[in-house]
Design a protein around this motif. Structure first.
Motif, mmCIF file in Angstrom:
data_model
loop_
_atom_site.group_PDB
_atom_site.id
_atom_site.type_symbol
_atom_site.label_atom_id
_atom_site.label_comp_id
_atom_site.label_asym_id
_atom_site.label_seq_id
_atom_site.Cartn_x
_atom_site.Cartn_y
_atom_site.Cartn_z
ATOM 1 N N LEU A 181 -0.974 -1.481 -3.057
ATOM 2 C CA LEU A 181 -2.372 -1.673 -3.997
ATOM 3 C C LEU A 181 -2.219 -1.213 -5.260
ATOM 4 C CD1 LEU A 181 -4.707 -0.330 -0.910
ATOM 5 C CD2 LEU A 181 -4.554 -2.740 -1.957
ATOM 6 N N ARG A 182 -1.098 -0.426 -5.718
ATOM 7 C CA ARG A 182 -1.284 0.026 -6.951
ATOM 8 C C ARG A 182 -0.913 -1.052 -7.878
ATOM 9 N NH1 ARG A 182 2.064 5.686 -8.840
ATOM 10 N NH2 ARG A 182 0.930 5.217 -10.995
ATOM 11 N N PRO A 183 -1.403 -1.175 -9.032
ATOM 12 C CA PRO A 183 -1.033 -2.043 -10.183
ATOM 13 C C PRO A 183 0.590 -2.082 -10.377
ATOM 14 C CG PRO A 183 -2.932 -0.536 -10.949
ATOM 15 C CD PRO A 183 -2.405 -0.175 -9.687
ATOM 16 N N THR A 184 1.123 -3.233 -10.400
ATOM 17 C CA THR A 184 2.593 -3.288 -10.364
ATOM 18 C C THR A 184 3.120 -2.884 -11.884
ATOM 19 O OG1 THR A 184 2.213 -5.619 -10.805
ATOM 20 C CG2 THR A 184 3.102 -5.217 -8.625
ATOM 21 N N ALA A 185 2.208 -2.943 -12.779
ATOM 22 C CA ALA A 185 2.723 -2.307 -13.993
ATOM 23 C C ALA A 185 3.174 -0.959 -14.022
ATOM 24 C CB ALA A 185 1.635 -2.666 -15.159
ATOM 25 N N GLU A 186 2.242 -0.149 -13.183
ATOM 26 C CA GLU A 186 2.553 1.372 -12.842
ATOM 27 C C GLU A 186 4.026 1.452 -12.159
ATOM 28 O OE1 GLU A 186 -2.217 2.353 -12.706
ATOM 29 O OE2 GLU A 186 -0.761 3.111 -11.247
ATOM 30 N N LEU A 187 4.119 0.547 -11.251
ATOM 31 C CA LEU A 187 5.330 0.646 -10.366
ATOM 32 C C LEU A 187 6.584 0.389 -11.036
ATOM 33 C CD1 LEU A 187 3.986 -0.857 -6.928
ATOM 34 C CD2 LEU A 187 4.647 1.501 -7.356
ATOM 35 N N ALA A 188 6.217 -0.486 -12.023
ATOM 36 C CA ALA A 188 7.618 -1.001 -12.673
ATOM 37 C C ALA A 188 8.335 -0.077 -13.556
ATOM 38 C CB ALA A 188 6.980 -1.984 -14.070
ATOM 39 N N LYS A 189 7.507 1.163 -13.843
ATOM 40 C CA LYS A 189 8.101 2.447 -14.578
ATOM 41 C C LYS A 189 8.767 3.084 -13.711
ATOM 42 C CE LYS A 189 4.212 2.430 -17.387
ATOM 43 N NZ LYS A 189 2.841 3.277 -17.291
ATOM 44 N N THR A 190 9.004 3.021 -12.357
ATOM 45 C CA THR A 190 9.510 3.865 -11.418
ATOM 46 C C THR A 190 10.665 3.084 -11.075
ATOM 47 O OG1 THR A 190 8.920 2.608 -9.515
ATOM 48 C CG2 THR A 190 7.339 4.154 -10.258
ATOM 49 N N ASP A 191 11.684 3.842 -10.176
ATOM 50 C CA ASP A 191 13.126 3.386 -9.537
ATOM 51 C C ASP A 191 12.753 2.653 -8.325
ATOM 52 O OD1 ASP A 191 12.542 5.076 -7.495
ATOM 53 O OD2 ASP A 191 14.235 6.305 -8.081
ATOM 54 N N ILE A 192 11.654 1.770 -8.288
ATOM 55 C CA ILE A 192 11.666 0.839 -7.268
ATOM 56 C C ILE A 192 12.768 -0.313 -7.452
ATOM 57 C CG2 ILE A 192 9.772 -0.505 -8.675
ATOM 58 C CD1 ILE A 192 8.344 -1.008 -6.050
ATOM 59 N N ALA A 193 13.080 -0.680 -6.140
ATOM 60 C CA ALA A 193 14.172 -1.865 -6.278
ATOM 61 C C ALA A 193 13.594 -3.215 -7.022
ATOM 62 C CB ALA A 193 14.414 -2.056 -4.866
ATOM 63 N N SER A 194 14.470 -3.934 -7.812
ATOM 64 C CA SER A 194 13.715 -4.881 -8.455
ATOM 65 C C SER A 194 13.301 -6.037 -7.558
ATOM 66 C CB SER A 194 14.849 -5.450 -9.570
ATOM 67 O OG SER A 194 16.002 -5.824 -8.893
ATOM 68 N N HIS A 195 14.054 -6.140 -6.442
ATOM 69 C CA HIS A 195 13.683 -7.356 -5.590
ATOM 70 C C HIS A 195 12.121 -7.137 -5.068
ATOM 71 C CE1 HIS A 195 15.975 -4.870 -2.638
ATOM 72 N NE2 HIS A 195 14.736 -4.630 -2.206
ATOM 73 N N ALA A 196 11.931 -5.662 -4.955
ATOM 74 C CA ALA A 196 10.779 -5.250 -4.381
ATOM 75 C C ALA A 196 9.700 -5.400 -5.396
ATOM 76 C CB ALA A 196 10.431 -3.741 -3.690
ATOM 77 N N LEU A 197 9.835 -5.163 -6.502
ATOM 78 C CA LEU A 197 9.064 -5.235 -7.590
ATOM 79 C C LEU A 197 8.568 -6.692 -8.014
ATOM 80 C CD1 LEU A 197 7.268 -3.700 -9.847
ATOM 81 C CD2 LEU A 197 9.299 -4.239 -11.408
ATOM 82 N N SER A 198 9.522 -7.377 -7.934
ATOM 83 C CA SER A 198 9.159 -8.948 -8.029
ATOM 84 C C SER A 198 8.230 -9.515 -7.003
ATOM 85 C CB SER A 198 10.597 -9.978 -8.155
ATOM 86 O OG SER A 198 11.507 -9.097 -8.380
ATOM 87 N N GLY A 199 8.524 -8.815 -5.613
ATOM 88 C CA GLY A 199 7.828 -9.234 -4.368
ATOM 89 C C GLY A 199 6.465 -8.800 -4.627
ATOM 90 N N LEU A 200 6.271 -7.597 -5.147
ATOM 91 C CA LEU A 200 4.855 -7.369 -5.193
ATOM 92 C C LEU A 200 4.079 -7.748 -6.236
ATOM 93 C CD1 LEU A 200 6.043 -3.593 -4.424
ATOM 94 C CD2 LEU A 200 4.129 -4.816 -3.238
ATOM 95 N N GLU A 201 4.771 -8.349 -7.234
ATOM 96 C CA GLU A 201 4.247 -8.870 -8.503
ATOM 97 C C GLU A 201 3.648 -10.230 -8.101
ATOM 98 O OE1 GLU A 201 6.610 -7.105 -12.240
ATOM 99 O OE2 GLU A 201 7.477 -8.690 -11.280
ATOM 100 N N GLU A 202 4.478 -10.894 -6.967
ATOM 101 C CA GLU A 202 3.816 -12.170 -6.662
ATOM 102 C C GLU A 202 2.849 -12.019 -5.327
ATOM 103 O OE1 GLU A 202 7.053 -14.432 -5.903
ATOM 104 O OE2 GLU A 202 7.929 -14.425 -7.895
ATOM 105 N N SER A 203 2.709 -10.861 -4.976
ATOM 106 C CA SER A 203 2.185 -10.459 -3.790
ATOM 107 C C SER A 203 0.489 -10.908 -3.769
ATOM 108 C CB SER A 203 1.893 -8.851 -3.326
ATOM 109 O OG SER A 203 1.044 -8.721 -2.406
ATOM 110 N N SER A 204 -0.040 -11.552 -2.787
ATOM 111 C CA SER A 204 -1.483 -11.993 -2.601
ATOM 112 C C SER A 204 -2.068 -10.991 -1.947
ATOM 113 C CB SER A 204 -1.625 -13.387 -2.030
ATOM 114 O OG SER A 204 -0.864 -13.340 -0.728
#
Lengths: 485, 202
Positions: A181-204
């Motif tokens: 639920l968190r805005p992905t822009a906030e997660l983008a600054k963490t060490d989250i895996a890049s595949h997960a970040l892209s997945g979440l950015e496209e999440s519906s």
């Protein structure tokens, strides 16, 4: 008594021979493993401690469990790194107990073996439809967003539906809700895996249900995590006010438990603050109390895929344990539509060959960390030189610091056994050299700590290009390749 | 008290000042990966950045977001440093006492580490764990402290052997009115029992 004194004298004179090191092997390099190693090194100057891990990377759940937006919690790796850099300590990554080598081989080579390999499997609900696509364990989802090499290809489908149901209300459930639920822009600054970040950015996924069998008084989360999820920017939070009413039994539970009082307070505040309806397009978090999963409903359009969960309403009954209430079904059911289900109902340890295991409790039977031959206390014998620590010892609960005390207890048992001569052979053991030879003979390429530091440097370097603290390497080949550079 | 962004972007508690030698040692150990003595933060150095050579300043500024220094801190920096220490007693698990002098502005976590007192600090003072839990032994001293924040209370929730006068060592900062404070390290292991664990003769 005389015999006791004699053995004590004998073992003392043995341990004072610094030319004969005490060979110790710790299996697992998470908090339980590292705290055990640290305390062994400190308590026994003659100890030489080897830490083996099946992954090429150390730190266990600090790396693959702690949420990416909790960097402060990961600072403890500084302390663990100092332990690994101790001249009497050595790390062997990419060495898997049960496939690279067996438990009995390990016990032959070391005076003391401490198993601290945690819980790498999941509890199951055992209800109809659990095998449907779109249903995952929380562990897999957490490993996915944290870049664990075993789940980097998981690719959960976040694009086919707008609703997710999380079963469970503990901290792992809250972490997952926050990541969804968190805005992905906030997660983008963490060490989250890049595949997960892209997945979440496209999440519906816009709407998340957090389902608990019991009520707000019994919620298993802690205040920090609850505060965080309630504080997500522009999030509509729904908590049914009726659920917050307490019974005398609830009051009794609250009275004796500071965390629960504070959780209940936070939930009560959240229930009355904010708007009564979400605004269009707003992300939503719904706390669903007093419901237990009854079955998963398959989709008509997408065969084999989950389309919903049937929940049964529950009421609380006094359990056999005083002051503890359990949820019982009422026969009233309700269906929740969803395209994604994450089961956050607990991790489970997996035994290795030759290790006594209590299948019912999912732990290794032990007495203050000493492995016992079986779960039945009357028949049990102490397994010489074999110990447990962490989740494998006490089940998958607690915080990082719990392992500090857990390790202290196990190391105290080891020290006691060394002192009395009860549990450790006085014969010289091959230890590290023996392990190296065995691994060489089997072509197992162990990853030393210095190679992990290469991975670490590479990850930090890649991260700095994207303004992240690190960009994790998430594939086995890649990890081993960088380690071998 | 205030927070700043510390090493690798983590939030660390800022303490007020220390003497120049200490600045150097903190600075050196911070940059030496093989340093065997744990050093918790390099923030002394940040606050005393006017004492550091330009190169070091540059390195530090790369890692820290800028923040302001309060007037009170400046006053302390400019004041007479030698006299500004308070006496603190740590009482360990076995009841043994250790008396130390702690400069005003230093946290009890840092003070403990500088004096080889076994106080854990897993998150290095960033309010993300409960391992530096201490018990203020005298209620009068406890009442002199500012109330814990929600964030500290969240962590205290998880501390082992929590008492009515428990605090996190990283959040108790030496100030003149705390002179003579006594802090007990909780005997957590004695209370540590696993769910379902039954003591039995060995």
């Amino acid at each position: 008594m005389a015999i006791y004194k004699a053995t004590k004298l004998l073992s003392r004179s043995f341990s004072s021979l610094s030319s004969r090191p005490l060979r110790v092997c710790v299996v697992g390099s998470g908090p339980a493993g590292f705290y055990t190693a640290e305390k062994m090194l400190k308590a026994h100057e003659e100890a030489e401690v080897d830490i083996v891990d099946r992954l090429p990377t150390p730190f266990g759940l600090v790396r693959s469990g702690v949420a990416p937006d909790h960097p402060e919690t990961k600072i403890v790796t500084n302390q663990f790194t100092r332990v690994a850099q101790n001249e009497r300590c050595s790390f062997f990554g990419n060495v898997s107990l049960g496939s690279s080598l067996s438990l009995s081989e390990l016990r032959d080579m070391y005076h003391v073996v401490v198993l601290a390999y945690g819980a790498e499997s999941d509890r199951v609900l055992g209800i109809s439809g659990e095998e449907l696509a779109g249903i995952h364990s929380a562990r897999e989802f957490v490993w996915w967003y944290n870049g664990h090499p075993d789940c980097s290809n998981m690719a959960p489908d976040l694009k086919s539906a707008d609703t997710a149901v999380i079963l469970g209300q503990g901290n792992v459930a809250l972490d997952i809700a926050r990541v969804l639920l968190r805005p992905t822009a906030e997660l983008a600054k963490t060490d989250i895996a890049s595949h997960a970040l892209s997945g979440l950015e496209e999440s519906s996924i816009r709407k998340v249900y957090l389902v608990g069998r019991r009520g707000p008084v019994q919620a298993a989360c802690t205040a920090k995590e609850l505060r965080e999820v309630l504080g997500i920017k522009d999030l509509y939070v729904h908590i049914d006010k009726d659920d917050l009413r307490t019974t005398p039994a609830d009051e009794e539970e609250l009275k004796n438990n500071r965390i629960r009082r504070r959780i209940h307070e936070l939930l009560s505040k959240a229930a009355i603050s904010g708007t009564s309806h979400p605004s269009p397009g707003q992300r939503e978090l719904h706390f669903v109390f007093f419901r237990k999963p009854d079955k998963f409903i398959g989709s008509d359009e997408r065969s084999g895929h989950v389309a919903g969960v049937r929940l049964e309403k529950t009421i609380l009954k006094e359990s056999v344990h005083p002051g503890k209430q359990t949820a019982e079904g009422t026969g009233q059911y309700e269906d929740f539509e969803c395209g994604l289900v994450l089961k956050s109902i607990g991790y489970k340890s997996v035994p290795v060959e030759g290790l006594p295991f209590d299948l019912q409790k999912g732990v290794v039977p032990n007495y203050r960390g000493r492995v016992l031959s079986c779960a039945s206390e009357d028949l049990a014998q102490v397994e010489e030189g074999l110990y447990v620590c962490g989740w494998l010892k006490r089940g998958p609960t607690g915080i990082i610091a719990t392992n500090l005390y857990c390790a202290e207890e196990t190391v105290a048992s080891i020290s006691e056994d060394l002192e009395t001569g009860a549990s450790t052979s006085t014969l010289a053991k091959p230890g590290r050299e023996g392990l190296k030879q065995l691994l060489d003979s089997r072509n197992v390429r162990a990853v030393p700590f210095s190679a992990w530091e290469k991975i670490d440097t590479e990850e930090k370097q890649r991260g700095s290009l994207r303004s992240k603290p690190r960009e994790k390497l998430t594939r086995w080949e890649e990890l081993l390749e960088v380690a071998a550079k | 008290m205030k927070s700043a962004t510390g090493v690798a972007g983590y939030r660390l508690k800022v303490t007020s000042f220390t003497i120049f030698d200490s600045v150097c040692s903190q600075y050196l150990t911070f940059f030496s990966p093989l340093a065997s003595t744990p050093r918790r933060t390099c923030l002394h150095a940040v606050q005393n950045r006017f004492l550091l050579p330009q190169v070091a300043l540059h390195l530090f500024l790369q890692r820290h977001e800028p923040f302001s220094t309060t007037a009170a801190d400046k006053a302390q920096l400019e004041g007479n440093e030698e006299t500004k220490k308070i006496s603190v007693t740590f009482v360990d698990k076995d009841g043994d006492e250790k008396h130390i002098n702690v400069p005003i502005g230093m946290s009890m976590l840092e003070a403990a580490h500088e004096n080889d007192i076994e106080l854990e600090g897993a998150c290095e003072g960033s309010l993300a764990c409960s391992t530096c839990h201490v018990i203020v032994m005298d209620i009068e001293y406890y009442n002199k402290l500012e109330d814990p924040t929600d964030e500290e209370n969240d962590m205290l929730d998880l501390a082992f052997g929590l008492t009515e006068t428990s605090r996190l060592g990283c959040q108790v900062i030496a100030s003149p009115e705390l002179d003579g404070i006594r802090l007990a390290l909780p005997a957590a292991t004695r209370n540590f029992a696993v769910d379902g664990y039954k003591p039995k003769p060995h």
